[in-house]
Design a protein around this motif. Structure first.
Motif, PDB file in Angstrom:
ATOM      1  N   THR A 126      -0.997   5.060   2.671  1.00 61.14           N
ATOM      2  CA  THR A 126       0.356   4.650   3.041  1.00 61.14           C
ATOM      3  C   THR A 126       1.183   5.834   3.508  1.00 61.14           C
ATOM      4  O   THR A 126       1.941   5.726   4.488  1.00 61.14           O
ATOM      5  CB  THR A 126       1.042   3.945   1.858  1.00 61.14           C
ATOM      6  N   LYS A 138       6.063  -2.307   2.494  1.00 64.42           N
ATOM      7  CA  LYS A 138       5.404  -3.341   3.312  1.00 64.42           C
ATOM      8  C   LYS A 138       3.953  -2.978   3.594  1.00 64.42           C
ATOM      9  O   LYS A 138       3.047  -3.821   3.499  1.00 64.42           O
ATOM     10  CB  LYS A 138       6.155  -3.548   4.629  1.00 64.42           C
ATOM     11  N   THR A 141       1.834  -3.410   0.307  1.00 65.10           N
ATOM     12  CA  THR A 141       1.597  -4.811  -0.064  1.00 65.10           C
ATOM     13  C   THR A 141       0.762  -5.545   0.981  1.00 65.10           C
ATOM     14  O   THR A 141      -0.030  -6.422   0.634  1.00 65.10           O
ATOM     15  CB  THR A 141       2.935  -5.526  -0.310  1.00 65.10           C
ATOM     16  N   ASP A 142       0.900  -5.163   2.244  1.00 57.28           N
ATOM     17  CA  ASP A 142       0.041  -5.753   3.291  1.00 57.28           C
ATOM     18  C   ASP A 142      -1.413  -5.310   3.127  1.00 57.28           C
ATOM     19  O   ASP A 142      -2.342  -6.105   3.320  1.00 57.28           O
ATOM     20  CB  ASP A 142       0.540  -5.357   4.679  1.00 57.28           C
ATOM     21  N   ALA A 145      -3.029  -7.208   0.334  1.00 55.07           N
ATOM     22  CA  ALA A 145      -3.204  -8.613   0.715  1.00 55.07           C
ATOM     23  C   ALA A 145      -4.409  -8.778   1.631  1.00 55.07           C
ATOM     24  O   ALA A 145      -5.173  -9.752   1.520  1.00 55.07           O
ATOM     25  CB  ALA A 145      -1.942  -9.132   1.398  1.00 55.07           C
ATOM     26  N   GLU A 146      -4.610  -7.817   2.532  1.00 55.61           N
ATOM     27  CA  GLU A 146      -5.709  -7.913   3.493  1.00 55.61           C
ATOM     28  C   GLU A 146      -7.047  -7.474   2.920  1.00 55.61           C
ATOM     29  O   GLU A 146      -8.079  -8.089   3.193  1.00 55.61           O
ATOM     30  CB  GLU A 146      -5.387  -7.071   4.729  1.00 55.61           C
ATOM     31  N   SER A 214       6.557 -10.543  -4.070  1.00 53.34           N
ATOM     32  CA  SER A 214       5.568 -11.459  -3.519  1.00 53.34           C
ATOM     33  C   SER A 214       5.986 -12.892  -3.817  1.00 53.34           C
ATOM     34  O   SER A 214       6.565 -13.180  -4.871  1.00 53.34           O
ATOM     35  CB  SER A 214       4.181 -11.173  -4.096  1.00 53.34           C
TER      36      SER A 214
END
Length: 544
Positions: A126, A138, A141-142, A145-146, A214
């Motif tokens: 990051t 962002k 957390t992205d 999620a991916e 979330s």
């Protein structure tokens, strides 16, 4: 009996999974000069202290990044690279974005063994991609999620020159990719902290400027049976990291000592820090006065001195009043469990920093990572500007490791000195502190002049300013390293074989013939001798 069992279980889990780190956060209106500040100690017996570096780089479409777990080096998988990554020095990037962490573990059943992103990789990837704190949240957390989140529950400190945030997340278990999370902005006039215990309790559900979360952070807890009640009353910490004695005494106590130092009203929470009461402390507080970067550095050296948790005067401190106890945290006597305190400063630190992020200066000059290796109490916070393109040799990755001693490695020289001081703390630490203050006073005294020189160069050529700061940071690291090595040599001579050799202003005193003068046979402090007599009676009494 049940409490003892649960307490023991917690300790076993903590020792296996948790890197007992500490983060302090200071908003720009709570700092003396308008900086935002984040501190971090990376505390692990398995971590080697070095300064990581990733240069800025452009990437072609389709380029992939191999991800390796930060703690173990285990290969995790691959993720796509962005078109551009940024220069990263330690835990700060060229845009002055800083990320730190502490692990809280949380509910073990939520571990996801198939996730690619571990907490350490998440930080450093990051930092290579984010221009500010909100963008960092962002991206983090992205990514989970991916690609899935492999690590346990984690609290992250995320800051830029204008904002500081606490982000807490935990994975959702095998076969359920991603994480539940919540991020809270710390008000500019406040300070915050976290230390291996989830700290976000209730949070605003309709205030995206100051809280992001979330979409399933509450519904998932209800689905798993962790929470029943109104959404407005939901506590992230209670649902995903239920508090127990260890979470208070070993973790929240470190938050308390920071809060207590800078807000007199926090004294009432001492019983909470001791694990005797359960009313939680707030996530953030307003300090009674503004903090300097030096204040935060000094706070990272805290051992609860002067508080009810101060342990420098009991029998465990030994004759030389050591603020340290050797692992493990818990021990048993006559089938009863006892614990040591877990202060902010601890022997197993790999590296420590206080980041200073300044909005009124260009990014290459504004961001300083005040970096040190080993125990915060025994290290020197040395200025590493966020734009530097080369890491000083004493901090360089590969210059030694935990099984390879190197006389040119800061981590090893710091540990060499520290492990002398630990054994005779009340005698040796004042000598160490003298050099520590001398060096850090020098760095602070030079800061304004260095900033101005860099700014003058920056106005002509940003590249020249970066080169100047790279050279300056390297010179200071080497200067501090050389002074610390000399300190080690001095301590060996002065305290060898349990005596104290006479010296004045760092120079050893010789007799009138040029030979070493007779040393002082100092023995032990009077309090220790009294304790010996108390325990042994006349056994050692001299008989005439």
């Amino acid at each position: 009996m049940k409490k003892i069992f649960l307490f023991t279980l917690f300790c076993l889990v903590a020792q296996i999974h948790v890197f007992a780190c500490t983060n302090f956060l200071v908003g720009k209106k709570a700092s003396l000069d308008g900086s935002t500040i984040i501190s971090y100690s990376a505390d692990s017996y398995a971590l080697f202290g070095e300064l990581y570096h990733w240069p800025a780089k452009k990437w072609a479409k389709g380029d992939m990044l191999k991800v390796y777990e930060w703690d173990t080096g285990r290969y995790m998988g691959e993720i796509t690279q962005p078109a551009q990554t940024y220069n990263v020095v330690g835990n700060m990037n060229e845009h002055q974005v800083t990320i730190g962490e502490t692990t809280f573990g949380g509910r073990e059943e939520l571990a996801d063994p198939d996730g690619i992103m571990d907490y350490g990789s998440l930080i450093y990837i990051t930092l290579q991609r984010a221009k500010n704190a909100r963008e960092a949240i962002k991206i983090m957390t992205d990514l989970v999620a991916e690609y899935g989140y492999y690590s346990g529950g984690e609290s992250f400190s995320i800051g830029d020159p204008n904002e500081i945030w606490v982000l807490e997340m935990i994975s959702k278990g095998k076969g359920n990719k991603g994480a539940v999370w919540v991020a809270v902005r710390i008000p500019d006039d406040c300070i915050s902290a976290h230390a291996n215990q989830a700290r976000i309790q209730q949070f605003p559900l309709n205030d995206p400027e100051n809280c992001i979360y979330s979409k399933d952070v509450i519904s998932f807890a209800k689905e798993k049976g962790y929470y029943k009640g109104k959404d407005a009353d939901f506590s992230f910490a209670k649902a995903y990291n239920p508090l127990d004695f260890g979470g208070q005494r070993f973790c929240e106590a470190r938050v308390w000592t920071f809060f207590n130092r800078y807000n007199k009203d926090m004294a009432k929470f001492v019983t909470y820090a001791q694990g005797k009461t359960q009313e939680p402390m707030p996530l953030y507080i307003k300090p009674d006065r503004k903090l300097s970067i030096a204040d935060v550095q000094e706070m990272m050296r805290d051992h609860y001195e002067g508080t009810e948790l101060d342990w420098t005067n009991d029998v465990g401190a030994g004759p030389f009043k050591s603020p340290y106890r050797w692992a493990p945290l818990t021990w048993e006597s006559d089938s009863v469990q006892y614990c040591n305190e877990r202060p902010v400063a601890t022997q197993q630190t790999g590296f420590v920093f206080t980041s200073q992020m300044r909005s009124w200066l260009p990014d290459p000059i504004g961001g300083i990572l005040w970096f040190g290796t080993d125990d915060a109490d025994q290290t020197v916070f040395t200025p590493m500007y966020c734009s530097i393109t080369e890491v000083p040799e004493c901090y360089r990755e590969g210059n030694g490791d935990l099984y390879t001693f190197s006389w040119t490695s800061s981590f090893w020289i710091q540990n060499w000195v520290s492990n002398m001081v630990y054994n005779k703390y009340s005698y040796m630490h004042p000598d160490l502190e003298k050099i520590q203050k001398e060096l850090e006073s020098k760095f602070f005294a030079e800061q304004d002049k260095t900033d101005k020189e860099a700014l003058a160069l920056y106005e002509k050529s940003p590249e020249q300013a970066v080169q100047f700061l790279t050279e300056y940071s390297g010179e200071q690291a080497q200067y501090a390293f050389d002074k610390w090595k000399k300190l080690g040599e001095f301590l060996v001579i002065k305290y060898m074989d349990g005596v104290v050799r006479k010296e004045k202003d760092g120079e050893f005193i010789r007799n009138e013939h040029g030979k070493p003068s007779s040393p002082e046979r100092v023995g032990y402090p009077k309090e220790f001798y009294r304790q010996v007599v108390k325990e042994t009676g006349d056994k050692y009494k001299v008989l005439y």
